[in-house]
Design a protein around this motif. Structure first.
Motif, mmCIF file in Angstrom:
data_model
loop_
_atom_site.group_PDB
_atom_site.id
_atom_site.type_symbol
_atom_site.label_atom_id
_atom_site.label_comp_id
_atom_site.label_asym_id
_atom_site.label_seq_id
_atom_site.Cartn_x
_atom_site.Cartn_y
_atom_site.Cartn_z
ATOM 1 N N PHE A 93 0.769 -1.075 0.053
ATOM 2 C CA PHE A 93 0.096 -0.038 -0.042
ATOM 3 C C PHE A 93 0.928 1.235 -0.105
ATOM 4 C CE2 PHE A 93 -2.835 -3.134 1.754
ATOM 5 C CZ PHE A 93 -4.056 -2.773 1.053
ATOM 6 N N ALA A 94 0.379 2.287 -0.722
ATOM 7 C CA ALA A 94 1.149 3.509 -0.794
ATOM 8 C C ALA A 94 0.170 4.669 -1.159
ATOM 9 C CB ALA A 94 2.404 3.518 -1.612
ATOM 10 N N GLY A 95 0.025 5.630 -0.155
ATOM 11 C CA GLY A 95 -0.950 6.825 -0.621
ATOM 12 C C GLY A 95 -2.276 6.096 -0.583
ATOM 13 N N GLY A 96 -2.773 5.461 0.178
ATOM 14 C CA GLY A 96 -4.005 4.874 0.190
ATOM 15 C C GLY A 96 -4.583 3.804 -0.745
ATOM 16 N N LEU A 97 -3.499 3.578 -1.828
ATOM 17 C CA LEU A 97 -4.121 2.706 -2.841
ATOM 18 C C LEU A 97 -3.021 1.592 -2.532
ATOM 19 C CD1 LEU A 97 -4.077 4.887 -5.817
ATOM 20 C CD2 LEU A 97 -5.926 3.852 -4.581
ATOM 21 N N GLY A 98 -3.354 0.128 -3.050
ATOM 22 C CA GLY A 98 -2.828 -1.011 -2.755
ATOM 23 C C GLY A 98 -3.460 -2.149 -2.992
ATOM 24 N N PHE A 120 -11.205 -3.850 -2.440
ATOM 25 C CA PHE A 120 -11.799 -3.749 -1.023
ATOM 26 C C PHE A 120 -13.167 -3.165 -0.892
ATOM 27 C CE2 PHE A 120 -7.062 -3.186 -1.245
ATOM 28 C CZ PHE A 120 -6.630 -4.457 -0.410
ATOM 29 N N ASP A 121 -14.105 -3.770 -1.885
ATOM 30 C CA ASP A 121 -15.498 -3.316 -1.850
ATOM 31 C C ASP A 121 -16.318 -4.272 -1.177
ATOM 32 O OD1 ASP A 121 -15.038 -5.240 -3.855
ATOM 33 O OD2 ASP A 121 -15.940 -3.871 -5.557
ATOM 34 N N ARG A 122 -15.724 -5.518 -0.610
ATOM 35 C CA ARG A 122 -16.222 -6.363 -0.135
ATOM 36 C C ARG A 122 -16.201 -6.204 1.413
ATOM 37 N NH1 ARG A 122 -13.719 -11.606 -2.488
ATOM 38 N NH2 ARG A 122 -11.894 -10.146 -2.425
ATOM 39 N N PRO A 123 -16.987 -6.769 2.471
ATOM 40 C CA PRO A 123 -16.938 -6.726 3.805
ATOM 41 C C PRO A 123 -15.304 -7.000 4.116
ATOM 42 C CG PRO A 123 -18.831 -7.869 3.247
ATOM 43 C CD PRO A 123 -17.988 -7.735 1.791
ATOM 44 N N ARG A 124 -14.909 -6.670 5.172
ATOM 45 C CA ARG A 124 -13.516 -6.718 5.507
ATOM 46 C C ARG A 124 -13.035 -8.053 5.974
ATOM 47 N NH1 ARG A 124 -11.198 -1.787 7.737
ATOM 48 N NH2 ARG A 124 -9.496 -2.912 8.545
ATOM 49 N N ALA A 125 -14.051 -8.949 6.213
ATOM 50 C CA ALA A 125 -13.758 -10.379 6.882
ATOM 51 C C ALA A 125 -13.181 -11.324 5.388
ATOM 52 C CB ALA A 125 -15.061 -10.909 7.609
ATOM 53 N N PRO A 128 -8.633 -10.486 1.468
ATOM 54 C CA PRO A 128 -7.768 -11.821 1.424
ATOM 55 C C PRO A 128 -6.893 -12.162 2.660
ATOM 56 C CG PRO A 128 -7.329 -10.632 -0.516
ATOM 57 C CD PRO A 128 -8.246 -9.771 0.157
ATOM 58 N N ILE A 129 -6.151 -11.249 3.323
ATOM 59 C CA ILE A 129 -5.439 -11.759 4.636
ATOM 60 C C ILE A 129 -6.232 -11.981 5.711
ATOM 61 C CG2 ILE A 129 -3.979 -10.778 6.218
ATOM 62 C CD1 ILE A 129 -2.382 -9.188 4.041
ATOM 63 N N ASN A 130 -7.618 -11.373 5.878
ATOM 64 C CA ASN A 130 -8.247 -11.467 7.022
ATOM 65 C C ASN A 130 -8.945 -12.709 6.964
ATOM 66 O OD1 ASN A 130 -8.150 -9.378 8.463
ATOM 67 N ND2 ASN A 130 -9.876 -8.176 7.125
ATOM 68 N N ALA A 131 -9.345 -13.244 5.286
ATOM 69 C CA ALA A 131 -9.986 -14.672 5.141
ATOM 70 C C ALA A 131 -9.051 -15.673 5.465
ATOM 71 C CB ALA A 131 -10.433 -14.550 3.824
ATOM 72 N N ALA A 132 -7.695 -15.564 5.078
ATOM 73 C CA ALA A 132 -6.639 -16.422 5.206
ATOM 74 C C ALA A 132 -6.290 -16.600 6.746
ATOM 75 C CB ALA A 132 -5.363 -15.958 4.483
ATOM 76 N N LEU A 133 -6.406 -15.565 7.601
ATOM 77 C CA LEU A 133 -6.091 -15.686 9.087
ATOM 78 C C LEU A 133 -7.529 -16.390 9.701
ATOM 79 C CD1 LEU A 133 -4.650 -12.007 9.617
ATOM 80 C CD2 LEU A 133 -3.298 -14.275 9.401
#
Length: 199
Positions: A93-98, A120-125, A128-133
Motif C-alpha cells: 500500500f502507498a498513498g491509500g492505494l494498494g 476492497f469493496d467487499r466486507p472486511r472479513a 484476502p489476509i483476513n480470510a486467510a487468517l
C-alpha cells in the motif's frame, strides 16, 4: 504512509520447528500464539536452493503475488502444512492505494486461494489476509479484524518485522510502551495532609 508485507504466518510452534535449523529465518511474535516469518530473498534461497523470482508488473488476480511461488517453495510450504494450516501473505500500500493477496495450505495441499484484492469493496472479513487468517484459526477479539487482532499492523515492512523478531518483541510491545508512558506522565499524587504543612 506505505505498508509492505511478504510473510508466512502459522502457529508459532509449527514455524519454530520448521525453521529451527535455518540461518535466515526470523520469527516475529503475533497474538493468539501465531508467528510471522518475513520472506526475504535470502530465506527463499536457503529454503529452495535457488534465487527468488519476482513477477513483472503489478500483482493481479492472474498473478496475485510479487514473489513467484516456485514449485519448490510451494512444495515446502505444503509440507509444513501437514502439521497445521500455513498461509503466505502479501500486501503493498502507498498513498491509500494498494493490494493484498493470500493463499493457505493445509494437510499438504492448497486449501484456499490464492485470493487477490485491490478494490476492497467487499466486507472486511472477505479481504484476502483476513480470510486467510480466519482459516488459520484466528479468533475474533477487541480489534477491528483478524489483521489487527493478530498484530499485523505493528510493523510497516519486512525490515520492521525482522527487527521485531530479532528483538524478541511481543505483539503487545507498542501497547505496553504506550501504557508505561502514560503512567509516567501522570502528575504525582498529593501526599497525606501532614505533608502539606497543615497540622
Amino acid at each position: 504512509m506505505s505498508y509492505q508485507l511478504s510473510a508466512v504466518v502459522a502457529d508459532v510452534e509449527l514455524l519454530r520447528e520448521q525453521t529451527a535449523d535455518l540461518d535466515h529465518a526470523v520469527l516475529a511474535a503475533l497474538r493468539q500464539d501465531f508467528a510471522l516469518l518475513p520472506v526475504t530473498p535470502q530465506l527463499v534461497t536457503e529454503l529452495t536452493g535457488a534465487l527468488p523470482d519476482f513477477a513483472i508488473g503489478e500483482p493481479s488476480a492472474e498473478q496475485p503475488f510479487q514473489l513467484v511461488l516456485s514449485p519448490a517453495l510451494r512444495e515446502l510450504l505444503a509440507g509444513w502444512s501437514r502439521q497445521g494450516p500455513v498461509a503466505y501473505l502479501e500486501a503493498g500500500f502507498a498513498g491509500g492505494l494498494g493490494h493484498q493477496s493470500a493463499v493457505v495450505w493445509l494437510g499438504g495441499a492448497v486449501s484456499w486461494g490464492p485470493c487477490f484484492d485491490d478494490r476492497f469493496d467487499r466486507p472486511r472479513a472477505e479481504w484476502p489476509i483476513n480470510a486467510a487468517l480466519t482459516r488459520l484459526g484466528a479468533e475474533p477479539g477487541p480489534w477491528i479484524d483478524p489483521f489487527a487482532e493478530l498484530g499485523l499492523h505493528l510493523e510497516r515492512d519486512t525490515a520492521g518485522w525482522l527487527a521485531h523478531g530479532r528483538r524478541g518483541l511481543s505483539a503487545d510491545y507498542w501497547d505496553d510502551l504506550a501504557e508505561e508512558w502514560e503512567q509516567h506522565q501522570q502528575p504525582p499524587r498529593p501526599g497525606p495532609v501532614g505533608d502539606w504543612g497543615i497540622a
